[in-house]
Scaffold this active site. Sequence first.
Site, mmCIF file in Angstrom:
data_model
loop_
_atom_site.group_PDB
_atom_site.id
_atom_site.type_symbol
_atom_site.label_atom_id
_atom_site.label_comp_id
_atom_site.label_asym_id
_atom_site.label_seq_id
_atom_site.Cartn_x
_atom_site.Cartn_y
_atom_site.Cartn_z
ATOM 1 N N HIS A 1 0.793 -1.237 0.000
ATOM 2 C CA HIS A 1 0.000 0.000 0.000
ATOM 3 C C HIS A 1 0.825 1.287 0.000
ATOM 4 C CE1 HIS A 1 -3.478 -2.449 0.188
ATOM 5 N NE2 HIS A 1 -3.646 -2.526 1.488
ATOM 6 N N HIS B 1 -9.709 2.179 0.092
ATOM 7 C CA HIS B 1 -9.711 1.042 1.013
ATOM 8 C C HIS B 1 -10.870 1.113 2.014
ATOM 9 C CE1 HIS B 1 -7.977 -2.262 3.249
ATOM 10 N NE2 HIS B 1 -6.908 -2.286 2.471
ATOM 11 N N GLU C 1 -11.671 -3.479 -3.092
ATOM 12 C CA GLU C 1 -10.717 -2.467 -3.549
ATOM 13 C C GLU C 1 -10.463 -2.691 -5.043
ATOM 14 O OE1 GLU C 1 -7.222 -3.024 -0.823
ATOM 15 O OE2 GLU C 1 -8.680 -4.345 0.097
#
Length: 373
Positions: free
Chosen positions: A134, A208, A338
Amino acid sequence: MVGLGVVLNFIGCKSQNETKNKTQNVSKMEIIKENFGTTTEGVTVDLYTLKNNNGMIVKITNYGGIVTSLLVPDKNGNMDDVTLGFDNLQAYLDGHPYFGCIVGRYGNRIAKGKFELDGVEYKLATNNDENHLHGGEIGFDKKIWDAEPVENEEGVGLKLHYVSEDMEEGYPGNLDVTVTYMLTDENELKINYEATINKPCPINLTWHGYFNLTGGKEKILNHEMEINADKYVVVDETLIPTGELRDLIGSEMDFTSPKTIGSRFDKVPGGYDHTYVINKSSSEIDLVARVYEPTSGRVMEVYSTEPSVQFYTGNFLDGSLTGKNEIVYEKQVGFCLETQHFPDSPNQPSFPSTILKPGEKYSQTTIYKFSTK
Ligand code: GLA
């Protein structure tokens, strides 16, 4: 501490028939800006409350572009908050598993935190055991974005802008990113991402959000899930793709027709945390998933331009965080959808490319549409 809000917009939309039938159709849309607190570095952060004509509410902070609340009607018109998160900035600053934030520069994992581009090896943070996750240590989820309220024919929104400098978190190029959240009168949360760069770099932006369509009253296991995908991305034990895209029809991974999330949970060790490859049509934006929660009657449909979706069932939630409305965030209290490119694409030549080059424009759109049945 959230202070008293300032109403930035109160928009008087009028229906096309207004003159004809002489009904007064006063818009209830609004955007309110409040102080959401101050970061450890002393930067003030705001919270924006967007409301549409149906009373649906989305709250977004410019810290990480985090959606902190999503108030959606059930079949009887009662509003519940269907997303996980906190009601104060400090809880976000203290650390959390990416609740409601914008993820970048690269959503999901890059193997061993490195990739090669044009003969140069780039090293990234290994912040998920041996892998990069991420966007690194201080990804887009922890940045303070410039924010500008938006109103247009679609609804009300918030335009967020951030410039990520060359080699930030080890990624090359100055990246200029704009993410616009729109709350429409169709009860959609529409997220549009745009970016440009001055050196080639892998880019994989996503949002997210964690959902619980009961409003946190129950776990997510009885939600009926449908995912428009015949294949998924096979991963190794560190959640890095092996390169195989496997047919899922008939297996515990199969959500091509509605199945409760919990129906085959015993066959999926640890729970779902998989990349589903969307069955793309010739249209630009495709149905990704449809979720139905029977007790509330809430339905959420997801549409996206992206080739895949990460279906994650909150497997790493462990009860150590308590969110809004005193809900303890245990396993399976929320799920994520996502929309993004496949994990580790920079190291996987057979996967669709994620490299953004100078002169090109990155763009992705994802819509989360709420209704009831
Ligand atoms: C994504 C990943 C998960 C996990 C969460 C954050 O959904 O797929 O493995 O890392 O983010 O906790």
